[in-house]
Design an enzyme around this catalytic site. Sequence first.
Site, PDB file in Angstrom:
ATOM      1  N   THR A   1       7.324  -4.470  14.556  1.00  0.00           N
ATOM      2  CA  THR A   1       7.831  -5.593  13.772  1.00  0.00           C
ATOM      3  C   THR A   1       8.146  -6.730  14.729  1.00  0.00           C
ATOM      4  O   THR A   1       8.748  -6.498  15.791  1.00  0.00           O
ATOM      5  CB  THR A   1       9.098  -5.255  12.957  1.00  0.00           C
ATOM      6  OG1 THR A   1       9.805  -6.480  12.702  1.00  0.00           O
ATOM      7  CG2 THR A   1      10.053  -4.330  13.659  1.00  0.00           C
TER       8      THR A   1
ATOM      9  N   MET B   1      10.837 -16.976  11.768  1.00  0.00           N
ATOM     10  CA  MET B   1      10.898 -15.796  10.904  1.00  0.00           C
ATOM     11  C   MET B   1      12.171 -14.992  11.146  1.00  0.00           C
ATOM     12  O   MET B   1      12.807 -15.111  12.198  1.00  0.00           O
ATOM     13  CB  MET B   1       9.656 -14.934  11.098  1.00  0.00           C
ATOM     14  CG  MET B   1       8.466 -15.478  10.325  1.00  0.00           C
ATOM     15  SD  MET B   1       7.055 -14.378  10.401  1.00  0.00           S
ATOM     16  CE  MET B   1       6.028 -15.115   9.117  1.00  0.00           C
TER      17      MET B   1
ATOM     18  N   ASP C   1      10.230  -8.825  14.098  1.00  0.00           N
ATOM     19  CA  ASP C   1      11.651  -9.121  13.881  1.00  0.00           C
ATOM     20  C   ASP C   1      12.583  -8.338  14.804  1.00  0.00           C
ATOM     21  O   ASP C   1      13.754  -8.656  14.908  1.00  0.00           O
ATOM     22  CB  ASP C   1      12.043  -8.811  12.431  1.00  0.00           C
ATOM     23  CG  ASP C   1      11.307  -9.701  11.447  1.00  0.00           C
ATOM     24  OD1 ASP C   1      10.840 -10.768  11.863  1.00  0.00           O
ATOM     25  OD2 ASP C   1      11.200  -9.316  10.269  1.00  0.00           O
TER      26      ASP C   1
ATOM     27  N   GLY D   1       0.815  -1.221   0.000  1.00  0.00           N
ATOM     28  CA  GLY D   1       0.000   0.000   0.000  1.00  0.00           C
ATOM     29  C   GLY D   1       0.841   1.260   0.000  1.00  0.00           C
ATOM     30  O   GLY D   1       0.505   2.206   0.716  1.00  0.00           O
TER      31      GLY D   1
HETATM   32  O1  F6P Z   1       8.891  -8.538   8.781  1.00  0.00           O
HETATM   33  C1  F6P Z   1       8.107  -9.399   9.490  1.00  0.00           C
HETATM   34  C2  F6P Z   1       8.016 -10.735   8.808  1.00  0.00           C
HETATM   35  O2  F6P Z   1       7.304 -11.537   9.695  1.00  0.00           O
HETATM   36  C3  F6P Z   1       9.342 -11.384   8.398  1.00  0.00           C
HETATM   37  O3  F6P Z   1      10.031 -12.000   9.442  1.00  0.00           O
HETATM   38  C4  F6P Z   1       8.870 -12.342   7.356  1.00  0.00           C
HETATM   39  O4  F6P Z   1       9.897 -12.661   6.455  1.00  0.00           O
HETATM   40  C5  F6P Z   1       7.791 -11.580   6.669  1.00  0.00           C
HETATM   41  O5  F6P Z   1       7.281 -10.661   7.610  1.00  0.00           O
HETATM   42  C6  F6P Z   1       6.683 -12.426   6.111  1.00  0.00           C
HETATM   43  O6  F6P Z   1       5.798 -11.606   5.450  1.00  0.00           O
HETATM   44  P1  F6P Z   1       4.427 -12.060   4.789  1.00  0.00           P
HETATM   45  O7  F6P Z   1       3.386 -11.953   5.839  1.00  0.00           O
HETATM   46  O8  F6P Z   1       4.230 -11.101   3.686  1.00  0.00           O
HETATM   47  O9  F6P Z   1       4.598 -13.482   4.341  1.00  0.00           O
END
Ligand code: F6P
Length: 361
Positions: free
Chosen positions: A139, A183, A141, A79
């Site tokens: 996040t 992740m 992460d 977006g």
């Molecule tokens: O950035 C957060 C995250 O969870 C990453 O660790 C992971 O690679 C990504 O998002 C996954 O994104 P999506 O929900 O688009 O698959």
Amino acid sequence: MAPHRIGILTGGGDAPGLNAVIRAVVKYAVGKLHWSVIGIEDSFNGLLEAPHRIRDMSPSNCQGLLQRGGTVLGTTNRGDPFAYPDGKGGIEDRSEGLAKAIREQGLEGLIVIGGDGTQAIGLRLMDTHGIPVVGVPKTIDNDLSATDLTFGFTSAVEVATDALDRLNTTAESHDRVMLLEVMGRDAGWIALWAGVAGGADCIAIPEIPYDPDRFTAKIKERRMKGRHFTLIVVAEGARPMEGEKWPSEVQHGKGRIQTEGAASTLARLLTERMDVETRTTVLGHLQRGGSPVAFDRVLATQFGVRAVELILAGRWGEMVCLKGHEVDSVPIRDAVAAYRTVSPDHSLIATARAVGIEFGA
Ligand code: F6P
């Protein structure tokens, strides 16, 4: 002075605690300060697409949000108003129209809850169209350099640790090598924390390209000691050192798709080197769904309240953050400038090595 009227949105991937931030903002700004808070759905898209998808937020429609995962406002990582799909396979700049819609709605500014990508969009809206913005970092992460912690991270680590605890018992029963993929495309924080918390024997993270021989040596060393199972945590972005193939990709349409995840790659490399039975579990979005743990609920509530306080103080252009144990704020400009990966000499890596965890290098 007229009460403030502000917009609030969530952008990028979701994280446990987003709803707790929304609730805190609404309880404080609407419930106590009598402002109007307008929820914008699906990130900036709610004001980019016709008809507009926005809603008046009130404490009564925020009931039950503290413990609820996901985001009631919806979110997207597709977006960007500065590079919006034009419906013909290309992109166009729709930011002017967005700024107009924000003004037409009488919004004095926005609270933007999101990761570095979403914060960068907010900053650009402010710089190019004069839309005042306050940021709230998000996040799972935990890779934003401006804040010591983001909400959602601790919840994700909890899920990954629980998975390791469960894998531990079945690994031991069957004398297997269990690989858990968590992740972390570019940053290995979840793998590192969960690996230490869950007593992993090996951890593979993107910041430390690994030599598979070191992991096989670790498995053999454990066998020599009578430990016939091994637990390995693999961040999704972990990769072997140069010379090893990773990831396996095939051409698909205009792009390439990955056919083998990081944990499967490592499982393959191990079985190529030794007689070992491996099983791979990819935890995926289980880490992002569900209720935030208590710590994340508290942090999200603190962040939401501080965002309102920043607006009260006229400190647009700042993003709330955690410094040590204190909630603070930094200019969004500084916050999006640097990304925080795991330094190979981080103290937690040293701690992990001290208790015998192998990183493959
Ligand atoms: O950035 C957060 C995250 O969870 C990453 O660790 C992971 O690679 C990504 O998002 C996954 O994104 P999506 O929900 O688009 O698959």
